[in-house]
Write a protein that holds these residues in place. Structure first.
Motif, PDB file in Angstrom:
ATOM      1  N   PRO A 120       0.853  -1.195   0.000  1.00  0.00           N
ATOM      2  CA  PRO A 120       0.000   0.000   0.000  1.00  0.00           C
ATOM      3  C   PRO A 120       0.888   1.245   0.000  1.00  0.00           C
ATOM      4  O   PRO A 120       1.908   1.284   0.694  1.00  0.00           O
ATOM      5  N   TYR A 121       0.532   2.245  -0.776  1.00  0.00           N
ATOM      6  CA  TYR A 121       1.371   3.433  -0.913  1.00  0.00           C
ATOM      7  C   TYR A 121       1.630   4.132   0.415  1.00  0.00           C
ATOM      8  O   TYR A 121       2.675   4.727   0.609  1.00  0.00           O
ATOM      9  N   GLU A 122       0.675   4.069   1.338  1.00  0.00           N
ATOM     10  CA  GLU A 122       0.851   4.756   2.619  1.00  0.00           C
ATOM     11  C   GLU A 122       1.686   3.945   3.616  1.00  0.00           C
ATOM     12  O   GLU A 122       2.069   4.449   4.666  1.00  0.00           O
ATOM     13  N   SER A 150       4.972   4.874  -4.170  1.00  0.00           N
ATOM     14  CA  SER A 150       4.585   6.277  -4.329  1.00  0.00           C
ATOM     15  C   SER A 150       5.828   7.115  -4.607  1.00  0.00           C
ATOM     16  O   SER A 150       6.954   6.655  -4.449  1.00  0.00           O
ATOM     17  N   ARG A 151       5.616   8.353  -4.967  1.00  0.00           N
ATOM     18  CA  ARG A 151       6.739   9.235  -5.315  1.00  0.00           C
ATOM     19  C   ARG A 151       7.599   9.607  -4.109  1.00  0.00           C
ATOM     20  O   ARG A 151       8.683  10.142  -4.263  1.00  0.00           O
ATOM     21  N   GLU A 152       7.132   9.322  -2.897  1.00  0.00           N
ATOM     22  CA  GLU A 152       7.898   9.655  -1.701  1.00  0.00           C
ATOM     23  C   GLU A 152       9.189   8.848  -1.587  1.00  0.00           C
ATOM     24  O   GLU A 152      10.104   9.247  -0.889  1.00  0.00           O
ATOM     25  N   TYR A 153       9.255   7.715  -2.248  1.00  0.00           N
ATOM     26  CA  TYR A 153      10.439   6.861  -2.155  1.00  0.00           C
ATOM     27  C   TYR A 153      11.410   7.156  -3.286  1.00  0.00           C
ATOM     28  O   TYR A 153      11.011   7.379  -4.432  1.00  0.00           O
ATOM     29  N   HIS A 164      14.603   3.667 -12.687  1.00  0.00           N
ATOM     30  CA  HIS A 164      13.330   4.127 -12.145  1.00  0.00           C
ATOM     31  C   HIS A 164      12.447   4.539 -13.323  1.00  0.00           C
ATOM     32  O   HIS A 164      12.913   5.212 -14.237  1.00  0.00           O
ATOM     33  N   ARG A 165      11.195   4.122 -13.295  1.00  0.00           N
ATOM     34  CA  ARG A 165      10.231   4.519 -14.323  1.00  0.00           C
ATOM     35  C   ARG A 165       9.007   5.079 -13.640  1.00  0.00           C
ATOM     36  O   ARG A 165       8.550   4.557 -12.623  1.00  0.00           O
ATOM     37  N   LYS A 166       8.447   6.134 -14.237  1.00  0.00           N
ATOM     38  CA  LYS A 166       7.266   6.793 -13.687  1.00  0.00           C
ATOM     39  C   LYS A 166       6.171   6.808 -14.748  1.00  0.00           C
ATOM     40  O   LYS A 166       6.419   7.167 -15.890  1.00  0.00           O
ATOM     41  N   ASN A 171       5.056   4.535  -9.797  1.00  0.00           N
ATOM     42  CA  ASN A 171       6.519   4.511  -9.864  1.00  0.00           C
ATOM     43  C   ASN A 171       7.008   3.080  -9.758  1.00  0.00           C
ATOM     44  O   ASN A 171       6.573   2.342  -8.863  1.00  0.00           O
ATOM     45  N   PHE A 172       7.918   2.700 -10.631  1.00  0.00           N
ATOM     46  CA  PHE A 172       8.593   1.412 -10.535  1.00  0.00           C
ATOM     47  C   PHE A 172      10.077   1.689 -10.330  1.00  0.00           C
ATOM     48  O   PHE A 172      10.669   2.489 -11.052  1.00  0.00           O
ATOM     49  N   THR A 173      10.661   1.034  -9.354  1.00  0.00           N
ATOM     50  CA  THR A 173      12.109   1.060  -9.177  1.00  0.00           C
ATOM     51  C   THR A 173      12.609  -0.358  -9.381  1.00  0.00           C
ATOM     52  O   THR A 173      12.045  -1.313  -8.841  1.00  0.00           O
TER      53      THR A 173
END
Length: 179
Positions: A120-122, A150-153, A164-166, A171-173
Motif C-alpha cells: 500500500p502506498y501509505e 509512491s513518489r515519496e520513495y 526508475h520509471r514513472k 513509480n517502478f524502481t
C-alpha cells in the motif's frame, strides 16, 4: 483487470470490492512486462509477488509460463481470492502464502529471479523489504527486485539501483543483483 499475455490472454478478472487493495493499472502492468520481456524468458523464471493483493501480477507471470509464482499477502480474503482464481484459470504454477511480507522476506531463504513488491502506498518501511531481500540473498544472480511505490520513495542511491520509471502516479524502481 485483465491478463495481457500468455495462456490466459484477454481473461478479465473481477476482484471483490471488499478487498483492501489498489491493483496495478493495466497501463502500468503492460509497461512493466514490456520492460521485463527484454531481460527474461518467462518460462525459465521463479517469481515472488509480495503484497499480492488481487493476484494481478501473479496471474500475469503465471499465464506467461513462469516456473513458479509465490504470492504472499497478509489478508485472508486476498489469499483466498488468489487461490480460487488461480485454480479457475488452471495456473498450477501458483502457490499462495498468507504471511506478512516483511516477516516473509526476513525469514525466507528461497531464491527468485524476480521479486515484485507492491505495498500500500501509505505503508512505511519499504526500504526494509529491500534490505532483507539483499541481506538474505533472496535474488538469484542477475535477479531483479521490482518495487511499485509512491513518489515519496527514492532508491536511486542504493548500490543495486538499476532504473526508475514513472507512469503518472505509478513509480517502478528496479534493483538488480549484479553478481
Amino acid at each position: 483487470m485483465r491478463i495481457i499475455q500468455g495462456k490466459n490472454k484477454g481473461r478479465q478478472i473481477q476482484a471483490p470490492a471488499s478487498l483492501p487493495v489498489r491493483p496495478t493499472t493495466d497501463l502500468g502492468k503492460e509497461s512493466l512486462f514490456n520492460i521485463l520481456n527484454h531481460y527474461f524468458f518467462f518460462d525459465r523464471i521463479t517469481v515472488l509477488d509480495l503484497f499480492a493483493g488481487t493476484g494481478n501480477i501473479t496471474y500475469e507471470f503465471a499465464s506467461r509460463g513462469a516456473i513458479s509464482v509465490t504470492a504472499v499477502d497478509n489478508y485472508q480474503k486476498c489469499t483466498d481470492f488468489i487461490s480460487k482464481t488461480a485454480e479457475k484459470l488452471q495456473l498450477d504454477n501458483v502457490s499462495v502464502i498468507r504471511a506478512d511480507a516483511f516477516a516473509f522476506v526476513e525469514k525466507s531463504r528461497q531464491q527468485f529471479d524476480i521479486i515484485f513488491a507492491d505495498p500500500p502506498y501509505e505503508l512505511q518501511g519499504l526500504e526494509k523489504i529491500v534490505e532483507h531481500v539483499f541481506a538474505n540473498q533472496l535474488l538469484k544472480p542477475s535477479g531483479w527486485l521490482v518495487l511499485e511505490h509512491s513518489r515519496e520513495y527514492d532508491f536511486s542511491q542504493h548500490p543495486k539501483f538499476y532504473e526508475h520509471r514513472k507512469y503518472g502516479k505509478l513509480n517502478f524502481t528496479f534493483l538488480v543483483n549484479f553478481e
